[in-house]
Design a protein around this motif. Structure first.
Motif, PDB file in Angstrom:
ATOM      1  N   GLY A 155      10.213   8.420  -4.263  1.00 59.99           N
ATOM      2  CA  GLY A 155       9.072   7.374  -3.854  1.00 59.99           C
ATOM      3  C   GLY A 155       7.980   8.370  -3.091  1.00 59.99           C
ATOM      4  O   GLY A 155       8.376   9.731  -3.102  1.00 59.99           O
ATOM      5  N   VAL A 156       7.056   7.784  -2.394  1.00 59.66           N
ATOM      6  CA  VAL A 156       5.983   8.574  -1.640  1.00 59.66           C
ATOM      7  C   VAL A 156       6.369   8.432  -0.304  1.00 59.66           C
ATOM      8  O   VAL A 156       6.380   7.360   0.224  1.00 59.66           O
ATOM      9  N   ARG A 177      -3.542   0.555   1.721  1.00 61.97           N
ATOM     10  CA  ARG A 177      -2.590  -0.197   2.346  1.00 61.97           C
ATOM     11  C   ARG A 177      -0.997   0.349   2.027  1.00 61.97           C
ATOM     12  O   ARG A 177      -0.325  -0.071   2.857  1.00 61.97           O
ATOM     13  N   ARG A 178      -0.967   0.771   0.938  1.00 62.85           N
ATOM     14  CA  ARG A 178       0.370   1.277   0.292  1.00 62.85           C
ATOM     15  C   ARG A 178       0.890   2.589   1.503  1.00 62.85           C
ATOM     16  O   ARG A 178       1.951   2.543   1.874  1.00 62.85           O
ATOM     17  N   HIS A 179      -0.046   3.385   1.934  1.00 59.11           N
ATOM     18  CA  HIS A 179       0.294   4.448   2.637  1.00 59.11           C
ATOM     19  C   HIS A 179      -0.387   4.545   3.862  1.00 59.11           C
ATOM     20  O   HIS A 179       0.065   5.626   4.619  1.00 59.11           O
ATOM     21  N   PRO A 191       8.115   5.088  -6.846  1.00 57.03           N
ATOM     22  CA  PRO A 191       6.722   4.373  -6.286  1.00 57.03           C
ATOM     23  C   PRO A 191       6.254   3.751  -7.391  1.00 57.03           C
ATOM     24  O   PRO A 191       6.112   3.829  -8.501  1.00 57.03           O
ATOM     25  N   ALA A 204       6.089   5.517   2.392  1.00 56.94           N
ATOM     26  CA  ALA A 204       4.791   5.269   2.501  1.00 56.94           C
ATOM     27  C   ALA A 204       4.119   4.827   1.042  1.00 56.94           C
ATOM     28  O   ALA A 204       3.169   5.421   0.560  1.00 56.94           O
ATOM     29  N   ASP A 205       4.733   3.991   0.339  1.00 56.74           N
ATOM     30  CA  ASP A 205       4.217   3.574  -0.922  1.00 56.74           C
ATOM     31  C   ASP A 205       4.251   2.188  -0.995  1.00 56.74           C
ATOM     32  O   ASP A 205       3.741   1.485  -2.114  1.00 56.74           O
ATOM     33  N   GLU A 206       4.651   1.257  -0.070  1.00 57.78           N
ATOM     34  CA  GLU A 206       4.706  -0.162  -0.524  1.00 57.78           C
ATOM     35  C   GLU A 206       3.666  -0.696   0.566  1.00 57.78           C
ATOM     36  O   GLU A 206       2.851  -1.384   0.086  1.00 57.78           O
ATOM     37  N   ASP A 207       3.612  -0.529   1.799  1.00 52.98           N
ATOM     38  CA  ASP A 207       2.839  -0.950   2.775  1.00 52.98           C
ATOM     39  C   ASP A 207       2.982  -0.141   3.966  1.00 52.98           C
ATOM     40  O   ASP A 207       4.078   0.358   4.466  1.00 52.98           O
ATOM     41  N   ALA A 208       1.871   0.353   4.567  1.00 55.12           N
ATOM     42  CA  ALA A 208       2.125   1.208   5.643  1.00 55.12           C
ATOM     43  C   ALA A 208       0.830   1.241   6.703  1.00 55.12           C
ATOM     44  O   ALA A 208      -0.228   1.210   5.708  1.00 55.12           O
TER      45      ALA A 208
END
Lengths: 480, 612
Positions: free
Chosen positions: A276-277, B105-107, B33, A377-381
């Protein structure tokens, strides 16, 4: 139990018009309960109520619903009143409450303004005052279920359980936005705050514990350069995670731009949840004289700078800050998945990070490093920031609305009667700002991450927990 | 975690059951991801009222969202349409100067950052909308301007005040004066000549004198004079004094340089004087004066022509550092980085976060003075003319509050790799127009023609053993020294080559970002780094996964000078300028200039439109 089809005044709101009335009721729509096909919301008249597929395969699409009906009044005048009420109710945005025959759960569907098509049959009957018609309107893409509330205290010291708040067993069939609600007098008495808030929805989110996502600074590294005047040694600090960190001491002969470096070991996280990120943060304390100076940070993996440019911490602000160093992927600089249909999902190894740093001023000072953190930090953040303390933190709530990605301050929890506090000519009201995507929770299990300390101006004590409350409304692609 | 379905319980329909051995599990979901996310799932636009106070407006990716970034420049422009309910007044967040952002919005990262320049309020009978246009904070460089001067060698700025009518002071051509040993610029043939003709009356009580003044500083808010360099030569005889004086705005005078006339022959006296101990003490010097004065004890008549020649005149001005503090400057060695630091310290320091690394181009600047005022962008355009291997950009704030200003060398490491299938690529040809040699024609002085031949390295031509020569005409630029002409000629040659060797790539799918070590979506691509077209030649020359190394090959590695993203098509349009096909490892971006360059003229002639 018969199906329910009603116009209500809001989500879970009061009944306005019964669309599936019972025979013998004083007035309303014709009773169709006996004619409903078993378990279906169908055959209100001769045609079923039909809800179109999503107009686009994204959450931004709309749908169209068709609800045929027959309207019966107790008298000719009453029929006119009912038709007028229907017209009035559907003029603007309106809510439809739906429950299938035999089901126990309600859904609500927000519909947009329309004009119902009604045929009036002029008859000589004195008993059958009937208007037959069809409502056809645009709707929100998802029906929503009953509100789910929850919350808890979120720790901020990664050596203990920190950052995570599990939101499990979420109903529905697609991701739905959160309404985050914060009422924490000690946190919002601070003169401003900042938090990074994100979510992990996939796999087993509870595996992402703070202990596996953070590493304490270790003093095993040497300064770079011939004689940069930087020495590195462990330091004890009450406000640090585990009460310890690493101190970089710049000697009086230190020349600006000479760098030191410390290493952070790879976090202990393993398994298929790892790929993931992540957003990389480092908690830094600038001690007097360094506070008023520019500090430069550069994170490296395998000898290569992993951010496009150096990260510059400007002079001033809070002594202790959690600095955002940018995005990294685990596995670093490798494909994150195997596309071939292998039997087991790929895990990933985490990476150690070398942090290089220097000041842009000469002379003695010291800078302490607490820990480095990797937050999903790869789905919503996004980032929540307040620029000053709430005037009445015990009664006021900070609210982050996932439906419009905005933050605000209210006089009470938005789940009950409340006011949104506006700006005033008197007093200094804080501005609550949200930048980013408000986390959505998906069906099943989720973990919300709330990491405080990213604010520019105020130190967040690592022992200070944050009370987090949330609400969400499950979303249904299938109208139940 | 996948969805755990609630058990439906015993079915009421007899005969329908789950077959034995069939054990239903949870729905599986994606590993790793998310990749290939549509823009409408990921992008948000956010508008914040000017000053940050008041309600923001956030919308999920408007269908017509477009934005771009450029190098030089940084975040360029952004346009989108925001629906706004009918009957509402336009919100503060969509006012002019409101902060505009595109957010992933992802990061939570900022993709684009700027300010609204046109809220585009549109109201029709059925509703209202805002067709918002925003620009990045590169506009700060357009809106910060003042009179700037660093070094002025233009003899035309020296005016004769002609206070001895019998004599003359004028600009003439003379080859006799050599280069000043303390200066790096070779002399032009222009000198200032002062003459007392034979028979002129020489007054002793109020000494006869002749003056030439450097005046541009006096009536502007430009920087002070801190140094004057000159060579002076005259006929050998007594009873004359040669002076250089400075005045401040209040006309208080400081005599700085005094020489006896008979010391100036046959070899000229090369001198330089500057503000500080031992030279002059007047601070805020605004006027420089050259003076030729009779110093005899009694009135006399000039027995012959007495003359004086001033050459190699250079006036140097006060500079500041990035922090805005004065930096000492006592020589004519003015480097490009001195100018960059001064512009940052004077114009940009308060408006932008300037703490990032600033490149230090060490090109020597021969002439830089804008007495009519200049914007910060104008100065950076000028610097780019002198040194084209760095670019400036203004990006979103990071740990600070103000937008981030960067002045960076073009990196030698590629940042993006375009895998086969992720992009549509079109490279322009132009190989037939490449040249690696130029005959530069210029003027040494008023109307005297001169030329110099310069050559550069072009990999393609070198491989083929070809020498191609073009003519670069700089005669319109006034008197130039040979080194200056050669430098400008090289820059023009390089520029014209680069513009002919360009291309574009349309990215439709995630590509690999070497710098961040991950796949990025098309909207995350930023200008300012080299890209590798893996459709071309895959590199096998080492480097790490985070930092590719290796020389350009002119076929697959290019510099990314502009990225335009469009949400409706979900594609990023990459402008590729340069790569190994340009000369001397230099790259130029066609930015607006104060004066038309050769390349611009060539482009206009070819019918293409210069970029805004």
């Amino acid at each position: 139990m018969a199906a329910i089809l009603q116009i209500v005044d809001r989500h879970a709101g009061a009944l306005i018009l019964e669309l599936n009335g019972w025979a013998g009721d004083s007035a309303g729509f014709v009773k169709r309960g006996l004619n409903l096909t078993e378990g279906q919301l169908a055959d209100l008249n001769t045609n079923p109520a039909a809800w179109s597929p999503l107009s686009t395969p994204t959450p931004l699409g709309r749908r169209r619903i068709t609800v045929p009906f027959i309207l019966v009044g107790t008298s000719a005048d009453d029929l006119g009143v009912r038709v007028a009420k229907l017209m009035q109710a559907t003029r603007g945005s309106w809510w439809l409450r739906v429950r299938r025959h035999g089901a126990s759960q309600d859904s609500w569907l927000q519909c947009y303004g329309c004009v119902p098509q009604i045929d009036s049959q002029v008859t000589a009957s004195t008993t059958a005052h009937i208007a037959q018609g069809t409502i056809t309107c645009e709707t929100e893409p998802y029906a929503v279920g009953a509100r789910v509330d929850g919350g808890g205290t979120v720790g901020q010291d990664p050596a203990a359980a920190a950052w995570g708040l599990d939101i499990n067993s979420v109903p529905g069939d697609t991701a739905t936005p959160l309404l985050l609600r914060f009422n924490d007098p000690s946190a919002f008495s601070l003169d401003g705050m900042g938090a990074f808030i994100s979510v992990r929805r996939r796999q087993t989110p509870a595996n992402l514990t703070s202990v596996k996502l953070a590493r304490q600074a270790e003093a095993g590294a040497n300064p770079v350069g011939a004689n940069p005047g930087v020495t590195i040694a462990p330091v004890t600090a009450a406000d640090f995670s585990g009460a310890s960190g690493v101190r970089a001491t710049f000697s009086p002969s230190y020349t600006a731009l000479a760098s030191g470096q410390i290493t952070f070991a790879a976090p202990s996280f393993t398994g298929p949840d790892v790929p993931g990120v992540y957003r990389l943060f480092v908690r830094v304390r600038r001690n007097p004289s360094a506070i008023g100076q520019v500090l430069v940070l550069k994170p490296f993996i395998n000898g290569a700078l992993i951010v496009p440019e150096e990260v510059v911490v400007p002079a001033g602000g809070a002594p202790i800050r959690t600095i955002d160093l940018g995005l990294v992927q685990w596995p670093a600089a490798q494909p994150a998945t195997i596309a071939a249909p292998v039997a087991n999902p790929s895990g990933a190894q985490t990476s150690s990070v070398l942090l290089q740093f220097w000041r842009k001023s000469d002379g003695a000072a010291s800078v302490d490093f607490d820990y480095m953190a990797w937050l999903p930090a790869d789905e919503d953040a996004g980032y929540l920031t307040l620029d000053r303390a709430l005037p009445s933190p015990s009664t006021q709530w900070v609210v982050v609305d996932g439906y419009q990605h905005l933050a605000m301050v209210t006089t009470a929890s938005p789940t009950v009667a409340h006011d949104i506090i506006g700006q005033s000519y008197v007093g200094q009201l804080p501005t609550a700002d949200w930048t980013g995507g408000v986390p959505r929770v998906g069906p099943g299990n989720n973990r919300l991450f709330v990491a405080c300390g990213t604010g520019r101006d105020t130190t967040w004590p690592s022992a200070l927990n944050l009370n987090v409350a949330y609400s969400f409304w499950p979303r249904f692609t299938w109208l139940r | 975690m996948a969805y755990v379905p609630v058990s439906p319980g015993a079915t009421t329909w007899p005969g329908i059951y789950t077959p034995p051995g069939a054990d239903e599990h949870d729905v599986g979901d994606l590993y790793g991801p998310p990749l290939g996310t549509p823009p409408r799932e990921a992008l948000l636009v956010k508008f914040t009222p000017p000053g940050g106070r008041g309600g923001s407006v956030v919308r999920e990716c408007p269908a017509d969202l477009t934005f771009d970034s450029t190098a030089p420049g940084g975040h360029g422009s952004m346009q989108c349409t925001i629906d706004w309910p009918d009957g509402y007044p336009p919100p503060e967040a969509l006012a002019v100067a409101a902060t505009a952002q595109v957010i992933d919005r992802r990061h939570g990262g900022t993709i684009w950052y700027g300010h609204v320049i046109d809220p585009g309020y549109t109201r029709t009978g059925t509703g209202a909308s805002h067709q918002v246009s925003a620009l990045g904070y590169h506009t700060v460089l357009d809106t910060e301007a003042r009179v700037l001067a660093y070094v002025d060698r233009d003899l035309g700025q020296w005016l004769s005040i002609n206070d001895y009518p019998a004599g003359t002071a004028q600009i003439v051509d003379d080859l006799s004066l050599p280069q000043h040993p303390g200066d790096w610029v070779e002399p032009t043939t222009s000198v200032i000549e002062m003459t007392y003709p034979q028979g002129a009356s020489l007054d002793a009580s109020t000494p006869s004198h002749m003056t030439v003044q450097y005046l541009p500083t006096k009536y502007t808010d430009g920087p002070d004079i801190v140094m004057v360099l000159a060579s002076v030569q005259g006929r050998s005889a007594a009873n004359f004094a040669v002076r250089l004086r400075v005045r401040n705005a209040a006309n208080s005078v400081n005599n700085v340089y005094i020489a006896d006339y008979d010391d100036l022959s046959p070899d000229p006296d090369h001198f330089y004087v500057f503000e500080g101990a031992g030279d002059w003490t007047t601070v805020n010097a605004r006027v420089g004066e050259l003076r030729f004065e009779y110093s005899g004890g009694s009135d006399a008549t000039a027995s012959r022509d007495w003359w004086l020649r001033w050459a190699n005149l250079a006036v140097v001005f006060q500079r500041v550092g990035q922090d805005g503090a004065n930096t000492p400057s006592s020589s004519t060695y003015v480097y490009a980085y001195d100018v960059v630091n001064d512009v940052i310290g004077r114009l940009l320091r308060q408006k932008l976060d300037i703490a990032e690394a600033i490149a230090e181009p060490d090109t020597l600047i021969e002439q830089a003075a804008w007495w009519g005022g200049v914007t910060a962008r104008g100065v950076f355009d000028f610097i780019e003319d002198q040194y084209a291997n760095a670019y400036w950009a203004v990006w979103e704030p990071r740990a600070g509050v103000l937008p981030r200003f960067e002045y960076l060398p073009w990196a030698s490491h590629p940042r993006y790799i375009l895998p086969p299938g992720a992009a549509k690529i079109a490279l322009a040809g132009g190989g037939d127009e490449l040249a690696n040699r130029a005959v530069v024609s210029y003027q040494t002085s008023r109307g005297v023609p001169a030329s110099v031949t310069v050559s550069g390295y072009v990999q393609e031509l070198d491989r083929a053993g070809i020498v191609r020569t073009v003519v670069v005409d700089l005669t319109g630029e006034g008197a130039l020294s040979k080194s200056s002409a050669a430098k400008k000629g090289l820059a023009a040659l390089s520029q014209s080559n680069v513009i002919r060797s360009s291309g574009s790539a349309t990215v439709t799918a995630p590509i690999y970002d070497v710098k961040e070590g991950r796949m990025v979506e098309p909207w995350e691509i930023r200008a300012g780094w080299p890209v590798v077209l893996a459709d071309g030649v895959l590199r096998a020359d080492g480097g790490t996964a985070f930092g590719l190394t290796g020389a350009r090959d002119g076929r697959s590695t290019f510099r990314l000078t502009e990225v335009q993203y469009s949400a409706s098509s979900g594609t990023a349009e990459l402008t590729l300028d340069g790569g190994a096909r340009n000369l001397f490892n230099r790259v130029r971006h066609p930015v607006p200039r104060r004066k038309k360059t050769l390349a611009q003229l060539a482009r206009e002639k070819a019918g293409s439109t210069p970029r805004k």
